[in-house]
Design a protein around this motif. Structure first.
Motif, PDB file in Angstrom:
ATOM      1  N   TYR A 154      -7.407   4.941  -6.810  1.00  0.00           N
ATOM      2  CA  TYR A 154      -7.928   6.312  -6.767  1.00  0.00           C
ATOM      3  C   TYR A 154      -8.605   6.683  -8.081  1.00  0.00           C
ATOM      4  O   TYR A 154      -9.689   7.286  -8.098  1.00  0.00           O
ATOM      5  CB  TYR A 154      -6.790   7.299  -6.484  1.00  0.00           C
ATOM      6  N   ASP A 214       4.610   8.571  -0.877  1.00  0.00           N
ATOM      7  CA  ASP A 214       5.380   7.655  -1.730  1.00  0.00           C
ATOM      8  C   ASP A 214       5.236   8.047  -3.197  1.00  0.00           C
ATOM      9  O   ASP A 214       6.208   8.072  -3.955  1.00  0.00           O
ATOM     10  CB  ASP A 214       4.893   6.213  -1.555  1.00  0.00           C
ATOM     11  N   TYR A 215       3.996   8.333  -3.596  1.00  0.00           N
ATOM     12  CA  TYR A 215       3.727   8.688  -4.986  1.00  0.00           C
ATOM     13  C   TYR A 215       4.473   9.963  -5.372  1.00  0.00           C
ATOM     14  O   TYR A 215       5.057  10.049  -6.458  1.00  0.00           O
ATOM     15  CB  TYR A 215       2.226   8.862  -5.195  1.00  0.00           C
ATOM     16  N   PHE A 236      -0.176   2.531  -7.233  1.00  0.00           N
ATOM     17  CA  PHE A 236      -0.745   3.530  -6.326  1.00  0.00           C
ATOM     18  C   PHE A 236      -1.995   4.179  -6.929  1.00  0.00           C
ATOM     19  O   PHE A 236      -3.002   4.377  -6.244  1.00  0.00           O
ATOM     20  CB  PHE A 236       0.286   4.630  -6.038  1.00  0.00           C
ATOM     21  N   GLU A 296      -4.577  14.735  -1.425  1.00  0.00           N
ATOM     22  CA  GLU A 296      -4.307  15.120  -0.039  1.00  0.00           C
ATOM     23  C   GLU A 296      -5.427  16.002   0.517  1.00  0.00           C
ATOM     24  O   GLU A 296      -5.838  15.869   1.676  1.00  0.00           O
ATOM     25  CB  GLU A 296      -2.969  15.867   0.039  1.00  0.00           C
ATOM     26  N   GLN A 338       0.848  -1.192   0.000  1.00  0.00           N
ATOM     27  CA  GLN A 338       0.000   0.000   0.000  1.00  0.00           C
ATOM     28  C   GLN A 338       0.887   1.246   0.000  1.00  0.00           C
ATOM     29  O   GLN A 338       1.525   1.580   0.992  1.00  0.00           O
ATOM     30  CB  GLN A 338      -0.927   0.003   1.224  1.00  0.00           C
ATOM     31  N   TYR A 339       0.926   1.925  -1.124  1.00  0.00           N
ATOM     32  CA  TYR A 339       1.719   3.142  -1.235  1.00  0.00           C
ATOM     33  C   TYR A 339       0.920   4.337  -0.721  1.00  0.00           C
ATOM     34  O   TYR A 339      -0.294   4.422  -0.905  1.00  0.00           O
ATOM     35  CB  TYR A 339       2.118   3.394  -2.696  1.00  0.00           C
ATOM     36  N   SER A 340       1.633   5.263  -0.106  1.00  0.00           N
ATOM     37  CA  SER A 340       1.004   6.487   0.382  1.00  0.00           C
ATOM     38  C   SER A 340       1.121   7.588  -0.667  1.00  0.00           C
ATOM     39  O   SER A 340       1.855   7.453  -1.655  1.00  0.00           O
ATOM     40  CB  SER A 340       1.689   6.947   1.672  1.00  0.00           C
ATOM     41  N   ILE A 341       0.400   8.676  -0.437  1.00  0.00           N
ATOM     42  CA  ILE A 341       0.515   9.827  -1.342  1.00  0.00           C
ATOM     43  C   ILE A 341       1.944  10.358  -1.314  1.00  0.00           C
ATOM     44  O   ILE A 341       2.490  10.772  -2.343  1.00  0.00           O
ATOM     45  CB  ILE A 341      -0.494  10.915  -0.951  1.00  0.00           C
TER      46      ILE A 341
END
Length: 231
Positions: free
Chosen positions: A178, A81-82, A174, A227, A76-79
């Motif tokens: 979304y 990370d992106y 990622f 975000e 699970q990548y975070s924002i």
């Protein structure tokens, strides 16, 4: 025959890894979803060994996490990370075009580099059409192949090309969850693939850099939006 068996197993290992990667990219395997070697082996009707090897390969690519007691789960990548992915590819690609500014490359069929650019352009055209249509399934496949071929062509360095390819896949992993829930998905799908190939074909490094910078700015603006929605 040991050699033949090894080839068969390695081929199966790659096929399983590719299939699972496609499941993640399609969103059928969600971030955080857990599974075991046994479950995957039963799903594909194969032995545990190539499955375990394929899952370890995907862990090394950053797509899966391994838990000694619970099996594997989709990373699970975070924002954040992106954002790091976008910034990393921006620095690398900018450096490629600044240091190895491509010369004018005529895309005639009998010209080696020209033939490669024609192939990249066709993939870019398909990716751009899919982006304008909002067809994620088609877009992802063509976009990944487009950037992989282009990376190898303009960098002339397999290590750089492989690094950029890995970032590309991770960024899609990622993005997919979304984007599939995005109401205005067309507004966030980049379709400048052909513009970039045209700039490279002309030997216009400045234009190529600008296309990539605009794309990365677009990606970071999308991260800003995510975000804001998460607050």
């Amino acid at each position: 025959m040991p050699a033949s068996g090894a080839v068969t197993r390695n081929t199966l290992r790659q096929q399983i890894a590719d299939a699972l990667r496609d499941e993640v990219l399609a969103g059928r395997l969600q971030p955080g979803e857990e599974f075991t070697v046994k479950q995957i082996a039963e799903q594909y009707g194969v032995s545990a060994t190539p499955v375990r090897e394929a899952l370890v390969d995907l862990c090394a690519q950053g797509l899966l996490d391994s838990d000694q007691h619970r099996g594997f789960r989709v990373h699970q990548y975070s924002i954040a990370d992106y954002r790091c992915m976008v910034e990393a590819r921006m620095l690398v690609v900018d450096g490629i075009f600044r240091r190895h500014a491509p010369g004018t490359v005529p895309p005639e069929p009998d010209h080696g580099i020209g033939v490669a650019l024609v192939s990249v352009r066709r993939r870019g055209e398909a990716a751009a059409r899919a982006a304008r249509a909002g067809d994620l399934d088609i877009l992802i496949g063509y976009d990944i192949r487009y950037w992989r071929e282009l990376g190898r062509l303009v960098s002339a360095n397999d290590y750089i090309a492989d690094f950029l390819h890995r970032l590309r896949v991770q960024a899609w992993v990622f993005s997919v969850p979304y984007l599939r829930s995005e109401r205005d998905v067309l507004g966030w799908l980049w379709s400048g693939h052909v513009d970039l190939v045209d700039a490279i074909t002309r030997g216009d490094a400045d234009a190529a850099v600008q296309v990539v910078r605009d794309y990365n700015t677009h990606s970071l603006e999308w991260a800003d939006r995510l975000e804001q929605r998460a607050r």
